[in-house]
Design an enzyme around this catalytic site. Structure first.
Site, PDB file in Angstrom:
ATOM      1  N   HIS A  84       0.827  -1.212   0.000  1.00  0.00           N
ATOM      2  CA  HIS A  84       0.000   0.000   0.000  1.00  0.00           C
ATOM      3  C   HIS A  84       0.860   1.260   0.000  1.00  0.00           C
ATOM      4  CE1 HIS A  84      -4.318  -1.360   0.990  1.00  0.00           C
ATOM      5  NE2 HIS A  84      -3.648  -2.382   0.488  1.00  0.00           N
ATOM      6  N   ASP A  85       2.038   1.168   0.577  1.00  0.00           N
ATOM      7  CA  ASP A  85       2.952   2.312   0.547  1.00  0.00           C
ATOM      8  C   ASP A  85       3.434   2.574  -0.874  1.00  0.00           C
ATOM      9  OD1 ASP A  85       4.667   4.369   1.540  1.00  0.00           O
ATOM     10  OD2 ASP A  85       6.341   2.969   1.446  1.00  0.00           O
ATOM     11  N   SER A  94       5.118   6.973   3.048  1.00  0.00           N
ATOM     12  CA  SER A  94       4.040   7.942   3.277  1.00  0.00           C
ATOM     13  C   SER A  94       2.808   7.307   3.924  1.00  0.00           C
ATOM     14  CB  SER A  94       3.653   8.640   1.965  1.00  0.00           C
ATOM     15  OG  SER A  94       3.276   7.702   0.970  1.00  0.00           O
ATOM     16  N   ASN A 111      -7.265   1.784   3.672  1.00  0.00           N
ATOM     17  CA  ASN A 111      -6.161   1.619   4.613  1.00  0.00           C
ATOM     18  C   ASN A 111      -6.591   1.501   6.067  1.00  0.00           C
ATOM     19  OD1 ASN A 111      -4.146   1.626   2.667  1.00  0.00           O
ATOM     20  ND2 ASN A 111      -3.846   3.838   2.757  1.00  0.00           N
TER      21      ASN A 111
END
Length: 340
Positions: A84-85, A94, A111
């Site tokens: 996911h980053d 982030s 998320n």
């Protein structure tokens, strides 16, 4: 009439020229982005901290092992954190930033189910004690994902280091860039291609669903209201639908279901066997059967002699280089949840 037609032809000609110019500019922009991504990735290297923090990788592995040895199921969410980053602003850490005046990535709906932040924080703390201000959170994420998967007998892969941490995290960008479990094959192809990942990478990386669990809400529509008429997804095996309905009632947002029933704690090829039998949990899993290349991979990976582990290592190393910050870009955060 002659002059009107001539004028019309001139206008059309100018429009066509304008369209060609725009197309050329668009192509040039894509090339520039690809070159920048490639050049940044070249800033990564194995053993990056050999002089500045020689024990960094061993500290990270030892701290990660302390968590995985007690709770092996953490491997899946830690792998997902890295994924996911990288899909939002590249692999820049982030996803770890807390919301401040603006809402950060971690507060986006896709998320909200992420977990494992405490592991990253513990690893960062251990590394900071040894080498303050040297090792980035983005590099820690990449290493923890690799180490946690290998610790549950999954594949290992090379992790060149040198990523820098980003200073920006936006909820809206997470919504725009993360692949949805509801995506069809066309949407998945476009989403992965935008990160420089091809169809094989798509088929391979979705194989990460061989470990972990999911909330019912991520696939509930496939069971109860697929086309808005109270029906189930016809592409899903009926027996599997019945089994899932026993675990997930309509509107259930809390219950968890194994993504790879029977071996959700084991990194293996069972995921592909399930997908080939129309038992993929998400619409995006089922979508792999709607493309010749990804379907061929599913069928190949579900058979004896699969190259899945090797392929996963290759695709993970490739994904870990997406849009990275290197050199003087970004920063090295002191705390992963906030900018310096």
């Amino acid at each position: 009439m002659f002059y009107k037609q001539l004028l019309k032809n001139q206008v059309q000609g100018k429009m066509e020229i304008g369209q060609r110019v725009l197309l050329c500019l668009h192509i040039q922009l894509i090339i520039v982005v690809m070159v920048l991504n490639h050049s940044n990735a070249q800033g990564l290297k194995l053993g990056f901290y050999s002089e500045t923090c020689p024990n960094a990788e061993s500290i990270i592995r030892k701290t990660t092992y302390g968590f995985i040895s007690r709770a092996p199921t953490l491997a899946a969410p830690l792998l997902r954190l890295h994924f996911h980053d990288c899909f939002v602003r590249g692999c820049d850490g982030s996803v770890l930033l807390n919301s401040t005046k603006n809402q950060a990535e971690k507060d986006a709906i896709p998320n909200l189910s992420l977990r494992g932040y405490h592991v990253i924080d513990a690893v960062k703390s251990a590394v900071e004690q040894a080498c303050p201000g040297v090792v980035s959170c983005a590099d820690i994420l990449a290493l923890v994902a690799r180490d946690s998967v290998s610790m549950i007998n999954g594949p290992s892969w090379k992790v060149p280091l040198g990523r820098r941490d980003g200073r920006v995290s936006k909820l809206s960008e997470a919504l725009a860039n993360l692949p949805s479990p509801f995506f069809n094959i066309t949407q998945l192809k476009q989403n992965f291609a935008s990160k420089g990942l091809n169809m094989k990478d798509l088929a391979v990386l979705l194989g990460g669903h061989t470990i972990g669990t999911s909330h019912c809400v991520a696939f509930g529509l496939r069971l109860y209201n697929f086309s808005g008429k109270g029906d189930a997804d016809p592409s899903m095996d009926l027996t599997y639908v019945t089994q899932l309905k026993q675990k997930c009632k309509p509107g259930d947002i809390t219950s968890l279901v194994e993504m790879d029933p029977g071996s959700f704690k084991t990194f293996d090829e069972a995921y592909y066997t399930l997908v080939s039998k129309r038992r993929g949990l998400f619409g995006s899993d089922a979508a792999l059967l709607n493309n010749a290349e990804t379907k061929a991979y599913v069928l190949q990976a579900s058979r004896h002699g699969s190259t899945f582990a090797k392929d996963f290592a290759v695709s993970m190393e490739k994904m870990g280089k997406v849009e990275v910050l290197t050199g003087n870009q970004g920063e090295i955060r002191k705390h992963c949840a906030m900018v310096n």
